[in-house]
Write an enzyme that holds these catalytic residues in place. Structure first.
Site, PDB file in Angstrom:
ATOM      1  N   GLU A  24      52.147  42.901  57.170  1.00 16.41           N
ATOM      2  CA  GLU A  24      50.977  43.688  56.770  1.00 16.41           C
ATOM      3  C   GLU A  24      49.924  42.740  56.192  1.00 16.41           C
ATOM      4  O   GLU A  24      50.216  41.626  55.791  1.00 16.41           O
ATOM      5  CB  GLU A  24      51.360  44.770  55.771  1.00 16.41           C
ATOM      6  N   PHE A  68      35.255  35.985  51.439  1.00 19.46           N
ATOM      7  CA  PHE A  68      36.207  35.046  50.822  1.00 19.46           C
ATOM      8  C   PHE A  68      35.552  33.721  50.482  1.00 19.46           C
ATOM      9  O   PHE A  68      36.161  32.650  50.586  1.00 19.46           O
ATOM     10  CB  PHE A  68      37.427  34.852  51.754  1.00 19.46           C
ATOM     11  N   ALA A 109      33.351  31.935  44.591  1.00 19.07           N
ATOM     12  CA  ALA A 109      34.000  30.956  43.709  1.00 19.07           C
ATOM     13  C   ALA A 109      34.523  31.669  42.463  1.00 19.07           C
ATOM     14  O   ALA A 109      33.929  32.649  41.998  1.00 19.07           O
ATOM     15  CB  ALA A 109      33.018  29.870  43.318  1.00 19.07           C
ATOM     16  N   GLY A 152      45.310  33.967  42.577  1.00 21.00           N
ATOM     17  CA  GLY A 152      46.610  34.394  42.020  1.00 21.00           C
ATOM     18  C   GLY A 152      47.145  35.511  42.882  1.00 21.00           C
ATOM     19  O   GLY A 152      46.872  35.543  44.078  1.00 21.00           O
ATOM     20  N   CYS A 212      50.800  37.265  46.541  1.00 24.49           N
ATOM     21  CA  CYS A 212      50.915  36.758  47.919  1.00 24.49           C
ATOM     22  C   CYS A 212      50.449  35.323  48.116  1.00 24.49           C
ATOM     23  O   CYS A 212      51.224  34.477  48.546  1.00 24.49           O
ATOM     24  CB  CYS A 212      50.154  37.687  48.853  1.00 24.49           C
ATOM     25  N   LYS A 253      52.667  32.665  46.499  1.00 22.99           N
ATOM     26  CA  LYS A 253      54.023  32.692  47.077  1.00 22.99           C
ATOM     27  C   LYS A 253      53.989  32.233  48.534  1.00 22.99           C
ATOM     28  O   LYS A 253      54.799  31.387  48.950  1.00 22.99           O
ATOM     29  CB  LYS A 253      54.559  34.119  46.970  1.00 22.99           C
ATOM     30  N   ARG A 283      50.588  39.251  38.487  1.00 18.39           N
ATOM     31  CA  ARG A 283      51.352  38.120  39.043  1.00 18.39           C
ATOM     32  C   ARG A 283      50.454  36.916  39.320  1.00 18.39           C
ATOM     33  O   ARG A 283      49.447  37.014  40.006  1.00 18.39           O
ATOM     34  CB  ARG A 283      52.100  38.574  40.307  1.00 18.39           C
TER      35      ARG A 283
HETATM   36  C1  UDX Z   1      46.010  38.815  50.006  1.00 15.48           C
HETATM   37  C2  UDX Z   1      45.467  38.882  51.439  1.00 15.48           C
HETATM   38  O1  UDX Z   1      44.048  39.057  51.398  1.00 15.48           O
HETATM   39  C3  UDX Z   1      46.096  40.063  52.162  1.00 15.48           C
HETATM   40  O2  UDX Z   1      45.636  40.080  53.513  1.00 15.48           O
HETATM   41  C4  UDX Z   1      47.618  39.906  52.143  1.00 15.48           C
HETATM   42  O3  UDX Z   1      48.238  41.014  52.773  1.00 15.48           O
HETATM   43  C5  UDX Z   1      48.104  39.818  50.705  1.00 15.48           C
HETATM   44  O4  UDX Z   1      47.453  38.729  50.024  1.00 15.48           O
HETATM   45  P1  UDX Z   1      45.643  40.054  47.716  1.00 15.48           P
HETATM   46  O5  UDX Z   1      46.531  38.988  47.191  1.00 15.48           O
HETATM   47  O6  UDX Z   1      45.878  41.475  47.342  1.00 15.48           O
HETATM   48  O7  UDX Z   1      45.639  39.999  49.353  1.00 15.48           O
HETATM   49  O8  UDX Z   1      44.182  39.737  47.196  1.00 15.48           O
HETATM   50  P2  UDX Z   1      42.873  39.054  47.796  1.00 15.48           P
HETATM   51  O9  UDX Z   1      41.786  40.028  47.672  1.00 15.48           O
HETATM   52  O10 UDX Z   1      43.129  38.424  49.108  1.00 15.48           O
HETATM   53  O11 UDX Z   1      42.615  37.879  46.728  1.00 15.48           O
HETATM   54  C6  UDX Z   1      43.584  36.873  46.605  1.00 15.48           C
HETATM   55  C7  UDX Z   1      43.141  35.929  45.492  1.00 15.48           C
HETATM   56  O12 UDX Z   1      41.987  35.203  45.917  1.00 15.48           O
HETATM   57  C8  UDX Z   1      42.757  36.652  44.205  1.00 15.48           C
HETATM   58  O13 UDX Z   1      43.189  35.889  43.100  1.00 15.48           O
HETATM   59  C9  UDX Z   1      41.241  36.684  44.266  1.00 15.48           C
HETATM   60  O14 UDX Z   1      40.643  36.709  42.972  1.00 15.48           O
HETATM   61  C10 UDX Z   1      40.937  35.360  44.963  1.00 15.48           C
HETATM   62  N1  UDX Z   1      39.666  35.390  45.687  1.00 15.48           N
HETATM   63  C11 UDX Z   1      39.541  36.170  46.795  1.00 15.48           C
HETATM   64  C12 UDX Z   1      38.620  34.592  45.246  1.00 15.48           C
HETATM   65  O15 UDX Z   1      38.733  33.885  44.233  1.00 15.48           O
HETATM   66  N2  UDX Z   1      37.448  34.592  45.941  1.00 15.48           N
HETATM   67  C13 UDX Z   1      37.280  35.361  47.055  1.00 15.48           C
HETATM   68  O16 UDX Z   1      36.184  35.317  47.631  1.00 15.48           O
HETATM   69  C14 UDX Z   1      38.346  36.175  47.493  1.00 15.48           C
END
Ligand code: UDX
Length: 435
Positions: free
Chosen positions: A149, A252, A255, A260, A263, A266, A331
């Site tokens: 997923e 994405f 900054a 964290g 996912c 890990k 987490r």
């Molecule tokens: C992520 C993947 O996006 C998702 O597809 C997968 O199924 C699970 O892992 P998630 O961990 O819920 O999802 O959060 P996500 O929104 O991807 O952010 C991950 C980390 O990156 C967070 O700590 C977030 O703060 C950071 N982040 C994300 C940034 O610092 N900047 C961004 O532009 C995007």
């Protein structure tokens, strides 16, 4: 069709509720008694916007049970959505829960069915599950498939109901037909999401490669932010400028304090291990892991520097504890090392998070003040640190903050607040990537 979902956590509960919304009959198996009781009372054990409403709306097609045998009876597909935490010490994913679930399902089956791994599992796990299942039930033609997923916490339902794509690893036409029916609701018009059918190993690696790439993209813009600070550039405009290139895209590229969650940390670590063991080490992702770890450790130093080099006896307000906004998940949150270091250096911490307070309590040092709202945390503070980008923080005016705080330092690790308004009000603002 009837579907069984083994595991009622972030992935299993959201996936099961969405499958019910697709029109399927779903039985979710939850071994944790407290969590099961909450689910049966329709109280969501996790914070996910819209989840309670979705479960209530499709209540008639959803049931929660502790009995795996009852859940798999008559199911055409059994999804395994149990945890794959990082194994202590070596960074590998701990697959013991996945294998145990697969074996229990195999033993409980009374008819051929497809066992589908939804949990993120290392490449080759599907094959291992197929062996486990064949040994447990040589009498039954049980297929194994991989269906990783891609949902993001806080946006999980939208991500599941409107996927960019569905990835299925399977080896037989029958398994393919079953999974095609599972996802018919999103694969046919109007959504017409692409469904990629591929080999087990390819599906498993697509998941790790996707998360590692996204973690790398975030880490890239974080490094550009550090460079921007040194050369007098603005990382927000850099992100905009490169994101206009269709090959890069604007998402994405925000900054922040480092990634964290349950996912990215890990999955990047697991991919590094998988690649090392396969003799094709991924030095890029090894560097992403190291750079991100260093960034999360350095956030406190940014605050200490903003306060002249010493925080002893100073009161610091912390807005946001969760690893990102719109979740209660702590987490690998950057807030954990940040608060621990500032507390260790003698600062008095006053913290608030809209959803994460309960999960944060056991993770943060004992001396900190747990406040009822953001302004309460700011009251009398010498400095404010924004760690998580909750929208409600942006709604607090510079005037309200000026009236609440004793000091005038704001360290905004998400570039969330209105910097111009804060500067106008007399605050010293330290953002990310603002040269
Ligand atoms: C992520 C993947 O996006 C998702 O597809 C997968 O199924 C699970 O892992 P998630 O961990 O819920 O999802 O959060 P996500 O929104 O991807 O952010 C991950 C980390 O990156 C967070 O700590 C977030 O703060 C950071 N982040 C994300 C940034 O610092 N900047 C961004 O532009 C995007």
């Amino acid at each position: 069709m009837r579907i069984a979902m083994i595991g009622g956590g972030y992935v299993g509960l959201v996936s099961g509720a969405c499958f019910a919304a697709f029109g399927h009959e779903v039985a979710i198996v939850e071994a944790d008694a407290a969590r099961l009781a909450a689910l049966r009372a329709r109280r969501m054990p996790i914070y996910e916007p819209g989840l309670a409403e979705l479960v209530a709306e499709h209540d008639a097609r959803l049931r929660f049970t502790a009995s795996l045998a009852e859940a798999v009876a008559g199911a055409e597909a059994v999804f395994i959505a149990v945890g794959t935490p990082t194994r202590r010490g070596d960074g590998h994913a701990d697959l013991s829960y996945v294998f145990a679930a697969a074996e229990q399902v195999a033993r409980a089956l009374t008819a051929p069915t497809v066992i589908v791994t939804k949990s993120t599992v290392p490449v080759g796990t599907g094959r291992r599950i197929a062996r486990i299942v064949a040994e447990a039930r040589p009498d039954l033609a049980i297929e194994v498939a991989s269906n990783p997923e891609f949902l993001r916490e806080g946006n999980a339902i939208a991500d599941f109901m409107h996927p960019d794509r569905v990835v299925v690893g399977c080896e037989s036409a029958r398994a393919r037909e079953v999974l095609a029916r599972v996802y018919a609701a999103v694969a046919t018009p109007p959504l017409s999401a692409p469904v990629l059918f591929t080999r087990l190993e390819t599906a498993e690696l697509i998941k790790y490669a996707a998360n590692a790439f996204l973690a790398m993209k975030v880490t890239f813009i974080n490094e550009m932010a550090d460079l921007a600070e040194r050369v007098g550039a603005d990382v927000g405009e850099i992100a905009h400028g490169i994101g206009l290139d269709a090959r890069i895209g604007p998402r994405f590229l925000q900054a922040g304090p480092g990634f964290g969650g349950s996912c990215f940390p890990k999955d990047t670590l697991a991919l590094v291990r998988i690649a090392q063991e396969a003799g094709a080490p991924t030095r890029l992702i090894e560097t992403v892991v190291a750079v991100n770890d260093a960034r999360k450790a350095a956030n406190a130093a940014r605050v200490i520097a903003a306060m002249g080099g010493d925080v002893r006896g100073k009161t610091i307000a912390v807005w946001g504890l969760t690893f990102k906004a719109e979740t209660d998940d702590m987490r690998d949150s950057p807030a954990i090392p940040l608060v621990a270091r500032l507390d260790g250096d003698g600062a008095r911490l006053r913290v608030f998070d809209p959803q994460g307070m309960e999960q944060a309590r056991p993770l943060l040092p004992g001396r900190i003040e747990w406040c009822d709202d953001a302004l309460a945390a700011a009251r009398g503070a010498d400095a404010l640190v924004v760690v998580t980008e909750w929208k409600q923080f942006r709604d607090i005016s510079a005037a309200a903050l000026l009236a609440a705080m004793a000091g005038r330092v704001v360290v905004d690790l998400r570039n969330l607040l209105d910097e111009a308004a804060l500067l106008e009000a007399g605050f010293a603002v330290v953002g990310i990537g603002k040269g």
